[in-house]
Scaffold this active site. Sequence first.
Site, PDB file in Angstrom:
ATOM      1  N   ASP A 134     -34.454  24.759-106.485  1.00  0.00           N
ATOM      2  CA  ASP A 134     -35.199  26.184-106.954  1.00  0.00           C
ATOM      3  C   ASP A 134     -36.068  26.547-105.678  1.00  0.00           C
ATOM      4  OD1 ASP A 134     -35.523  28.299-108.696  1.00  0.00           O
ATOM      5  OD2 ASP A 134     -36.960  27.276-109.967  1.00  0.00           O
ATOM      6  N   HIS A 141     -44.449  37.027-108.353  1.00  0.00           N
ATOM      7  CA  HIS A 141     -44.689  35.968-109.335  1.00  0.00           C
ATOM      8  C   HIS A 141     -45.746  34.989-108.869  1.00  0.00           C
ATOM      9  CE1 HIS A 141     -43.285  32.955-112.182  1.00  0.00           C
ATOM     10  NE2 HIS A 141     -43.298  31.987-111.052  1.00  0.00           N
ATOM     11  N   ARG A 150     -55.625  29.978-110.379  1.00  0.00           N
ATOM     12  CA  ARG A 150     -56.861  30.040-109.350  1.00  0.00           C
ATOM     13  C   ARG A 150     -57.358  31.280-109.117  1.00  0.00           C
ATOM     14  NH1 ARG A 150     -52.524  26.859-107.766  1.00  0.00           N
ATOM     15  NH2 ARG A 150     -51.981  28.764-106.719  1.00  0.00           N
ATOM     16  N   GLU A 204     -37.231  32.222-116.730  1.00  0.00           N
ATOM     17  CA  GLU A 204     -37.509  32.568-115.180  1.00  0.00           C
ATOM     18  C   GLU A 204     -36.383  33.325-114.703  1.00  0.00           C
ATOM     19  OE1 GLU A 204     -38.864  29.300-112.956  1.00  0.00           O
ATOM     20  OE2 GLU A 204     -41.006  29.783-113.557  1.00  0.00           O
ATOM     21  N   GLU A 206     -34.205  34.820-112.130  1.00  0.00           N
ATOM     22  CA  GLU A 206     -33.936  34.457-110.635  1.00  0.00           C
ATOM     23  C   GLU A 206     -32.565  34.820-110.488  1.00  0.00           C
ATOM     24  OE1 GLU A 206     -35.071  30.682-109.553  1.00  0.00           O
ATOM     25  OE2 GLU A 206     -36.522  30.401-111.123  1.00  0.00           O
ATOM     26  N   ASP A 238     -33.986  30.006-115.108  1.00  0.00           N
ATOM     27  CA  ASP A 238     -34.690  28.460-114.999  1.00  0.00           C
ATOM     28  C   ASP A 238     -35.786  28.396-116.181  1.00  0.00           C
ATOM     29  OD1 ASP A 238     -35.845  26.261-113.885  1.00  0.00           O
ATOM     30  OD2 ASP A 238     -37.033  27.467-112.587  1.00  0.00           O
ATOM     31  N   ARG A 242     -43.714  25.717-120.360  1.00  0.00           N
ATOM     32  CA  ARG A 242     -45.044  25.905-119.647  1.00  0.00           C
ATOM     33  C   ARG A 242     -46.193  24.911-119.930  1.00  0.00           C
ATOM     34  NH1 ARG A 242     -43.127  28.455-115.494  1.00  0.00           N
ATOM     35  NH2 ARG A 242     -42.070  30.792-116.241  1.00  0.00           N
ATOM     36  N   GLN A 245     -45.305  21.910-118.135  1.00  0.00           N
ATOM     37  CA  GLN A 245     -45.229  22.253-116.696  1.00  0.00           C
ATOM     38  C   GLN A 245     -46.839  21.769-116.455  1.00  0.00           C
ATOM     39  OE1 GLN A 245     -43.758  25.641-115.504  1.00  0.00           O
ATOM     40  NE2 GLN A 245     -44.289  25.571-113.414  1.00  0.00           N
ATOM     41  N   TYR A 249     -47.187  18.649-113.600  1.00  0.00           N
ATOM     42  CA  TYR A 249     -46.814  19.289-112.237  1.00  0.00           C
ATOM     43  C   TYR A 249     -47.784  18.809-111.216  1.00  0.00           C
ATOM     44  CZ  TYR A 249     -50.120  22.939-111.172  1.00  0.00           C
ATOM     45  OH  TYR A 249     -51.543  23.619-110.736  1.00  0.00           O
ATOM     46  N   LYS A 258     -38.622  21.822-116.554  1.00  0.00           N
ATOM     47  CA  LYS A 258     -37.477  22.580-115.960  1.00  0.00           C
ATOM     48  C   LYS A 258     -36.235  21.804-115.889  1.00  0.00           C
ATOM     49  CE  LYS A 258     -40.526  25.421-113.513  1.00  0.00           C
ATOM     50  NZ  LYS A 258     -40.308  26.877-113.569  1.00  0.00           N
ATOM     51  N   THR A 262     -30.660  25.255-117.187  1.00  0.00           N
ATOM     52  CA  THR A 262     -30.761  26.337-116.254  1.00  0.00           C
ATOM     53  C   THR A 262     -29.536  27.052-116.528  1.00  0.00           C
ATOM     54  OG1 THR A 262     -31.831  24.947-114.581  1.00  0.00           O
ATOM     55  CG2 THR A 262     -30.888  26.942-113.805  1.00  0.00           C
ATOM     56  N   THR A 365     -38.488  32.736-109.212  1.00  0.00           N
ATOM     57  CA  THR A 365     -39.010  33.960-110.250  1.00  0.00           C
ATOM     58  C   THR A 365     -39.256  35.176-109.540  1.00  0.00           C
ATOM     59  OG1 THR A 365     -39.866  32.356-111.891  1.00  0.00           O
ATOM     60  CG2 THR A 365     -39.986  34.706-112.505  1.00  0.00           C
ATOM     61  N   GLU A 379     -46.209  35.728-117.432  1.00  0.00           N
ATOM     62  CA  GLU A 379     -46.779  36.946-116.652  1.00  0.00           C
ATOM     63  C   GLU A 379     -46.918  37.967-117.813  1.00  0.00           C
ATOM     64  OE1 GLU A 379     -45.056  37.450-112.402  1.00  0.00           O
ATOM     65  OE2 GLU A 379     -43.895  35.907-113.463  1.00  0.00           O
TER      66      GLU A 379
HETATM   67 MN    MN Z   1     -38.093  28.631-110.977  1.00  0.00          MN
END
Ligand code: MN
Length: 430
Positions: A134, A141, A150, A204, A206, A238, A242, A245, A249, A258, A262, A365, A379
Amino acid sequence: MSWWAIDHTHDVNARCWVDGADGHPNFPVQNLPLGLFADGHGGPRAGVAIGGFVLDLAGVLEAGLLPGLEHLEEFTRERLNELLALGAEVRRELRHALFALLTDETQREVTEPFLVQHTVVDMYLPCEVGDYTDFYAGIYHAMKVGSLFRPDNPLLPNYKYVPIGYHGRASSVVLTGTPVKRPLGQLPGGDTPCFGPTERLDLELEIGVWVGPGNALGTPVSIAEAHEHIAGFCLLNDWSARDVQGWEYQPLGPFLAKNFMTTVSPWIVTPEAMAPFRGPAFARAEGDPAPLPYLADADDQAHGGLSLELGVWLQTKAMRDADLPEHRLSGGSSQALYWTVQQMLAHHTVGGCNLQAGDLFGTGTISGAEVGEEGSLLELTSGGKTPLVLPNGETRTFLQAGDRLRISAEARRAGFATIGFGDCIGEVID
Ligand code: MN
């Protein structure tokens, strides 16, 4: 012949004798995607979507209806990895022969026995997926998600140099329609995590990329040759947890957030079908670095982009019970991919990694720059802070039991037949 060449098989005026194929929103004769199906007579075998039907490719090859291509029949059973491994020239010959068969009225009587209604077949994953990778090439995104975490520094400095990606989990790649079981995991709590079902189940949006001919271990694929290793495209969702994650992560990237599932669409839309819908690579902003030489190729920069209109559609259980149609949440364009799929493939192999036929990539994404073009709920709801309000008054931050989520991709261009990718659907169960 160039790999973005347009020929008579893209003619918008071509007429197909299959009822309902002309003007079909997904599968007119200009598309001809490959898939794996079964209809109760024998095991899974290769098929071609045409209008609302599946053409039994194994059957028409065996019957000699695609002259000169009979030798392909041995590659049409159980899985399509070996068919994809044959590469672009064979794929183009097959496309031309299928197009001739399906546009020649005199072939109708002998070919019709090999057509099956799409609604009565079972579709299968087209390939045994050896490896799934991926990427993270949707720049808007990456910027939006980065800005949630951030605000001052949404894109990390490597983003415009490296096609960022991670090795995903091939065993949990499933076909459209497979229920999405809410995963358990460690969720961030106060001082210590708690354990339980994810409360932030997301999608996600994709594009999936099916790998054709592979490369030998230790032998990189150059950017100029990367297109020869791409067999086609699909939709790819995907699914992401969250909260899991966010906790897991760092420092090595996504893992259980993840790997639970999928979902892909069943049809492999070939690069030949996509030829009219290619365009320039992402137009880099003033001041962005040029791709390093191993990712730079004039043809790829001029023709390596994909132009697809994307969509995210939701139907909750309450909507279904009230006979309300699915609601379009959002959707942008695949032109928001900062890297071309050829650049992804060249980068993937540059250190010597060997790809194999039937490997799968996700692009990352895809969201647009504008509001309404988001490719994830993360988002759409600003990290779960701003719930969506659906037309029936229900609200959502993340997915709930009974939610039926569909993603879509359509290729449109004036003067050409619109083609679509078909269904990529999952319904959430708890
Ligand atoms: Mn993805």
